[in-house]
Motif scaffolding. Structure first.
Motif, PDB file in Angstrom:
ATOM      1  N   ASN A   1       0.728  -1.239   0.069  1.00 13.66           N
ATOM      2  CA  ASN A   1      -0.148  -0.076  -0.039  1.00 13.66           C
ATOM      3  C   ASN A   1       0.879   1.192  -0.045  1.00 13.66           C
ATOM      4  O   ASN A   1       0.535   2.093  -0.613  1.00 13.66           O
TER       5      ASN A   1
ATOM      6  N   ARG B   1       2.103   1.543  -3.573  1.00 14.00           N
ATOM      7  CA  ARG B   1       1.239   1.907  -4.280  1.00 14.00           C
ATOM      8  C   ARG B   1       0.961   3.747  -4.297  1.00 14.00           C
ATOM      9  O   ARG B   1       0.773   4.237  -5.079  1.00 14.00           O
ATOM     10  N   LEU B   2       1.041   4.055  -3.013  1.00 13.16           N
ATOM     11  CA  LEU B   2       0.657   5.368  -2.781  1.00 13.16           C
ATOM     12  C   LEU B   2       1.811   6.276  -3.369  1.00 13.16           C
ATOM     13  O   LEU B   2       1.499   7.295  -3.862  1.00 13.16           O
ATOM     14  N   ASP B   3       2.894   5.767  -3.008  1.00  9.72           N
ATOM     15  CA  ASP B   3       4.123   6.524  -3.431  1.00  9.72           C
ATOM     16  C   ASP B   3       4.124   6.921  -4.921  1.00  9.72           C
ATOM     17  O   ASP B   3       4.490   7.697  -5.561  1.00  9.72           O
TER      18      ASP B   3
ATOM     19  N   ILE C   1       1.385   9.225  -6.183  1.00 11.46           N
ATOM     20  CA  ILE C   1       1.637  10.502  -5.736  1.00 11.46           C
ATOM     21  C   ILE C   1       2.942  10.760  -6.822  1.00 11.46           C
ATOM     22  O   ILE C   1       2.592  12.130  -7.368  1.00 11.46           O
TER      23      ILE C   1
ATOM     24  N   SER D   1      -1.458  13.595  -6.111  1.00 11.02           N
ATOM     25  CA  SER D   1      -0.665  14.083  -5.089  1.00 11.02           C
ATOM     26  C   SER D   1      -0.985  15.423  -4.470  1.00 11.02           C
ATOM     27  O   SER D   1      -0.957  15.557  -3.005  1.00 11.02           O
TER      28      SER D   1
ATOM     29  N   VAL E   1      -3.640  14.223  -1.665  1.00 14.34           N
ATOM     30  CA  VAL E   1      -3.094  13.741  -0.627  1.00 14.34           C
ATOM     31  C   VAL E   1      -2.440  14.732   0.192  1.00 14.34           C
ATOM     32  O   VAL E   1      -2.438  14.686   1.616  1.00 14.34           O
TER      33      VAL E   1
ATOM     34  N   LYS F   1      -9.474   4.943  -4.467  1.00 18.32           N
ATOM     35  CA  LYS F   1      -7.927   4.336  -3.907  1.00 18.32           C
ATOM     36  C   LYS F   1      -7.661   4.758  -2.597  1.00 18.32           C
ATOM     37  O   LYS F   1      -7.153   3.632  -1.806  1.00 18.32           O
ATOM     38  N   LEU F   2      -7.632   5.754  -2.041  1.00 18.55           N
ATOM     39  CA  LEU F   2      -7.264   5.712  -0.731  1.00 18.55           C
ATOM     40  C   LEU F   2      -8.132   5.035   0.282  1.00 18.55           C
ATOM     41  O   LEU F   2      -7.599   4.541   1.169  1.00 18.55           O
TER      42      LEU F   2
ATOM     43  N   TRP G   1      -6.829   1.262  -0.169  1.00 16.06           N
ATOM     44  CA  TRP G   1      -5.664   1.253   0.748  1.00 16.06           C
ATOM     45  C   TRP G   1      -5.789   1.548   2.291  1.00 16.06           C
ATOM     46  O   TRP G   1      -4.695   1.266   2.593  1.00 16.06           O
TER      47      TRP G   1
ATOM     48  N   TYR H   1      -6.293   4.297   3.747  1.00  8.88           N
ATOM     49  CA  TYR H   1      -6.271   5.614   4.577  1.00  8.88           C
ATOM     50  C   TYR H   1      -7.544   6.489   4.814  1.00  8.88           C
ATOM     51  O   TYR H   1      -7.181   7.133   5.884  1.00  8.88           O
TER      52      TYR H   1
ATOM     53  N   PHE I   1      -0.429   9.531   6.494  1.00  8.30           N
ATOM     54  CA  PHE I   1       0.317   9.348   5.140  1.00  8.30           C
ATOM     55  C   PHE I   1       1.735   9.281   5.498  1.00  8.30           C
ATOM     56  O   PHE I   1       2.359  10.394   5.955  1.00  8.30           O
TER      57      PHE I   1
END
Length: 132
Positions: free
Chosen positions: A47, A50-52, A55, A62, A65, A102-103, A106, A108, A123
């Protein structure tokens, strides 16, 4: 299950090691002795990865977030998908909804009702895209 499936999209144990800050040897030991815990570590690292990636590859993602991270804490109600485009000075509710989905997938954020979405966890890594 293939090794890439077992590592939740991560390249290999070295890649996992870089993300979680543990040695490959320790990760191999964890995989052998506590496979369920290893699976949790892999999923969490997946996760984060994938977040990185999202972004770095998507400026709008980006921006969303960073806005959430800069303005809200864990447990806070965050800006709605209807209000977010106005706060970011863009007209794209569908894109905001896609980012929120998506968030949420994952782990968040969590949509509790149509009018309330909360931040579940911080995050932990947010790549800096620098000024463009």
């Amino acid at each position: 299950m293939s090794s890439s499936e077992a590592l939740d999209g991560l390249k290999d144990l070295h890649h996992l090691s870089e993300i979680v800050g543990e040695t490959v040897t320790d990760l191999e030991l964890l995989a052998r002795t506590k496979p369920k815990l290893f699976e949790v570590v892999v999923n969490g690292a997946g996760n984060i990865f994938r977040l990185d990636e999202a972004i770095v590859s998507n400026k709008f993602f980006s921006d969303v977030v960073h806005h959430i991270s800069d303005n809200f804490g864990v447990g806070d109600k965050i800006t709605s998908t209807r209000e977010m485009p106005g706060e970011l000075e863009v007209e794209s509710r569908p894109k905001t909804e896609a980012v929120y989905k998506k968030l949420e997938a994952w782990g968040y954020i969590k949509t509790i009702s149509r009018s309330k979405t909360v931040l579940l966890k911080p995050f932990t890594t947010i790549p800096d895209l620098g000024s463009e």
